[in-house]
Write a protein that holds these residues in place. Structure first.
Motif, mmCIF file in Angstrom:
data_model
loop_
_atom_site.group_PDB
_atom_site.id
_atom_site.type_symbol
_atom_site.label_atom_id
_atom_site.label_comp_id
_atom_site.label_asym_id
_atom_site.label_seq_id
_atom_site.Cartn_x
_atom_site.Cartn_y
_atom_site.Cartn_z
ATOM 1 N N TYR A 136 0.849 -1.077 -0.154
ATOM 2 C CA TYR A 136 -0.389 -0.107 0.015
ATOM 3 C C TYR A 136 0.812 1.428 -0.030
ATOM 4 N N ASN A 137 -0.106 2.180 -0.585
ATOM 5 C CA ASN A 137 1.194 3.044 -0.086
ATOM 6 C C ASN A 137 -0.373 4.291 1.085
ATOM 7 N N SER A 138 0.835 5.361 1.921
ATOM 8 C CA SER A 138 -0.444 6.229 2.522
ATOM 9 C C SER A 138 0.060 7.328 1.866
ATOM 10 N N GLY A 139 1.711 7.737 0.767
ATOM 11 C CA GLY A 139 1.737 8.776 1.175
ATOM 12 C C GLY A 139 0.935 9.999 0.308
ATOM 13 N N ASN A 140 1.207 10.965 0.213
ATOM 14 C CA ASN A 140 0.629 12.200 -0.378
ATOM 15 C C ASN A 140 1.462 12.199 -2.154
ATOM 16 N N LEU A 141 0.797 12.275 -2.873
ATOM 17 C CA LEU A 141 1.503 12.455 -4.378
ATOM 18 C C LEU A 141 1.017 13.315 -5.019
ATOM 19 N N THR A 142 1.451 14.125 -5.966
ATOM 20 C CA THR A 142 1.417 15.512 -6.214
ATOM 21 C C THR A 142 1.910 16.008 -7.475
ATOM 22 N N ALA A 143 1.861 16.126 -8.734
ATOM 23 C CA ALA A 143 2.450 15.753 -10.055
ATOM 24 C C ALA A 143 1.453 16.317 -10.918
ATOM 25 N N ASN A 144 2.475 16.430 -12.245
ATOM 26 C CA ASN A 144 1.246 15.990 -13.981
ATOM 27 C C ASN A 144 0.774 15.091 -14.023
ATOM 28 N N ALA A 145 1.362 14.118 -13.676
ATOM 29 C CA ALA A 145 0.092 12.822 -13.810
ATOM 30 C C ALA A 145 0.561 11.869 -12.457
ATOM 31 N N VAL A 146 0.144 11.292 -11.953
ATOM 32 C CA VAL A 146 -0.327 10.426 -9.816
ATOM 33 C C VAL A 146 -0.577 8.998 -10.285
ATOM 34 N N ALA A 147 -0.446 7.950 -9.644
ATOM 35 C CA ALA A 147 -1.022 6.946 -9.810
ATOM 36 C C ALA A 147 -0.609 6.639 -8.240
ATOM 37 N N GLY A 148 -1.322 6.075 -7.933
ATOM 38 C CA GLY A 148 -1.506 5.315 -6.178
ATOM 39 C C GLY A 148 -0.962 3.740 -6.332
ATOM 40 N N LEU A 149 -1.153 3.474 -7.138
ATOM 41 C CA LEU A 149 0.088 2.501 -7.594
ATOM 42 C C LEU A 149 1.349 2.838 -8.543
ATOM 43 N N ALA A 150 0.955 2.886 -10.293
ATOM 44 C CA ALA A 150 2.082 2.205 -10.904
ATOM 45 C C ALA A 150 1.361 3.205 -11.747
ATOM 46 N N TYR A 151 2.254 3.643 -12.727
ATOM 47 C CA TYR A 151 1.599 4.853 -13.923
ATOM 48 C C TYR A 151 1.438 3.526 -15.140
ATOM 49 N N TYR A 152 2.426 2.364 -15.780
ATOM 50 C CA TYR A 152 2.361 2.303 -17.153
ATOM 51 C C TYR A 152 3.028 1.247 -17.039
ATOM 52 N N GLY A 153 2.283 -0.441 -17.518
ATOM 53 C CA GLY A 153 3.049 -0.881 -17.555
ATOM 54 C C GLY A 153 2.904 -1.611 -19.238
ATOM 55 N N ARG A 154 3.983 -2.466 -19.550
ATOM 56 C CA ARG A 154 3.667 -2.949 -21.315
ATOM 57 C C ARG A 154 2.628 -3.714 -21.907
ATOM 58 N N THR A 155 2.378 -3.073 -22.804
ATOM 59 C CA THR A 155 0.846 -3.591 -23.309
ATOM 60 C C THR A 155 1.033 -5.509 -23.723
ATOM 61 N N ASN A 156 -0.182 -5.326 -22.739
ATOM 62 C CA ASN A 156 -0.434 -7.500 -22.821
ATOM 63 C C ASN A 156 0.228 -8.066 -21.540
ATOM 64 N N CYS A 157 1.395 -7.351 -20.930
ATOM 65 C CA CYS A 157 2.297 -8.323 -20.327
ATOM 66 C C CYS A 157 1.110 -8.130 -18.836
ATOM 67 N N ASN A 158 0.866 -7.636 -18.607
ATOM 68 C CA ASN A 158 -0.697 -7.941 -17.473
ATOM 69 C C ASN A 158 0.758 -7.813 -15.969
ATOM 70 N N CYS A 159 1.017 -6.682 -15.452
ATOM 71 C CA CYS A 159 1.197 -6.332 -14.131
ATOM 72 C C CYS A 159 0.032 -6.874 -13.213
ATOM 73 N N ALA A 160 0.088 -7.463 -12.081
ATOM 74 C CA ALA A 160 -1.298 -7.766 -11.628
ATOM 75 C C ALA A 160 -0.957 -7.330 -9.907
ATOM 76 N N PHE A 161 -2.058 -6.456 -9.976
ATOM 77 C CA PHE A 161 -1.823 -6.261 -8.608
ATOM 78 C C PHE A 161 -3.403 -6.517 -7.396
ATOM 79 N N THR A 162 -2.491 -7.573 -6.399
ATOM 80 C CA THR A 162 -3.423 -8.072 -5.838
ATOM 81 C C THR A 162 -3.692 -7.358 -4.031
ATOM 82 N N ASN A 163 -4.757 -7.666 -3.348
ATOM 83 C CA ASN A 163 -4.946 -6.166 -2.351
ATOM 84 C C ASN A 163 -3.743 -5.505 -1.920
ATOM 85 N N CYS A 164 -4.068 -4.669 -2.657
ATOM 86 C CA CYS A 164 -3.085 -3.521 -2.349
ATOM 87 C C CYS A 164 -4.328 -1.939 -2.402
#
Length: 344
Positions: free
Chosen positions: A62-90
């Motif tokens: 988990y993330n509890s830090g505050n995020l400030t930018a042009n683009a923000v993501a609580g988890l992540a910003y970008y994954g290579r297409t069709n690679c399906n990086c998987a988040f569970t219980n996040c």
């Protein structure tokens, strides 16, 4: 910037969290620049020819830090297409802030936005709050009192108590060994043995105190505790090669009369009786008055004097008031405890 890393590649991450705020300068989209702040990482599987089955997994983070930018993501910003990086219980509970004042024209896709996650990620039982954000990826949740992802059914996740998770004290451990809490009866002997370089862990984070010990291991432990002395006379064991880690230790022990020549049998398991005999012989086989406390230690046993010596010197006691359990195998935790008490 990411709370865990800038990017991950075929990684398995579990039980991690970021609590630090990440604040990046707003940049000029018109010139093709932007800043990205993510609770966990920015990119997944960014480099190389990655197959769909080689994706990263992120579990119980988990993330509890505050995020400030042009683009923000609580988890992540970008994954290579069709690679399906998987988040569970996040989950993310930090405030997400973007610069809503920039107007971008003529740059398709260049908009201040929130990603959590984008289409190249898969999620299971994940959620995020959305403060100061806008976009079709979010919906209001009356039951949770926060914004959540449109793509995740509201009843598919539970809401963790973030304050409780963040404030839960970690168990105090010896060094880096997660299986040696400071409250364990063998904690001090383990620390002593490691500090003296008598033994190390079975991995960087485990000592395996309940794992049984072999003859080669205990003889080597005693030899190291005695300062790794050189042997005086060579011995030809039928089953010991000069390349074996216990070659010098076993030869030294034979010179001292702790073990017999012939077959050393280094892989055999060590019993409580074996252990006190090795320690007693290392001490010079002192003559002591026999004790008749234990019903399972006959006076005629070849280990009887060693048991008496060990008990009288506080090295070990019985497994009960009337038993010593001489045939019970010894564990790593027991061995270093006996050794610390015996080596004054």
């Amino acid at each position: 910037a990411g709370g865990f890393a800038s990017s991950i590649q075929k990684s398995n991450i579990s039980r991690c969290y970021n609590s630090g705020d990440i604040t990046l300068d707003y940049m000029d989209w018109v010139n093709g620049n932007n800043s990205v702040a993510c609770g966990m990482f920015v990119y997944a599987e960014k480099y190389g020819d990655i197959k769909a089955v080689e994706h990263s997994t992120v579990t119980d983070c988990y993330n509890s830090g505050n995020l400030t930018a042009n683009a923000v993501a609580g988890l992540a910003y970008y994954g290579r297409t069709n690679c399906n990086c998987a988040f569970t219980n996040c989950y993310n509970v930090g405030k997400l802030t973007i610069d809503e004042g920039i107007t971008v024209t003529g740059l398709p896709g260049k908009t201040d936005s929130v990603y959590l996650p984008d289409a190249t990620f898969t999620t299971s039982n994940c959620y995020a709050n959305g403060n100061s954000v806008s976009g079709s990826a979010w919906k209001d949740s009356a039951s949770l009192g926060r914004k959540v992802l449109v793509s995740i059914p509201e009843d598919s996740f539970t809401v963790p108590n973030v304050d409780a998770v963040a404030s839960t004290p970690k168990a105090e451990i010896v060094g880096t060994f997660t299986d040696v809490p400071v409250s364990a009866w063998y904690a001090e002997p383990v620390k002593w043995a490691v500090d003296k370089k008598i033994t190390t862990g079975t991995s960087p984070t485990t000592f395996s105190p309940d794992t049984t010990c072999t003859k080669a291991q205990i003889i080597t432990f005693i030899w190291r505790a005695m300062g790794e002395p050189q042997y005086e006379q060579g011995v030809s064991f039928t089953d010991v090669n000069y390349k074996d880690y216990y070659f010098i230790a076993s030869t030294w022990a034979c010179n001292k009369g702790m073990v017999d020549a012939g077959a050393f049998k280094g892989g055999s398991l060590v019993t409580r009786a074996d252990t006190v005999v090795y320690l007693w012989k290392n001490a010079g086989s002192p003559d002591v008055e026999a004790i008749n406390t234990f019903t399972d230690v006959p006076e005629s046993a070849d280990y009887a004097k060693a048991v008496s010596w060990a008990v009288q010197n506080g090295i070990t006691s019985g497994t009960s008031d009337t038993t010593f359990s001489p045939d019970m195998t010894c564990t790593r935790g027991q061995i270093v405890t006996f050794l610390k008490r015996a080596i004054k």
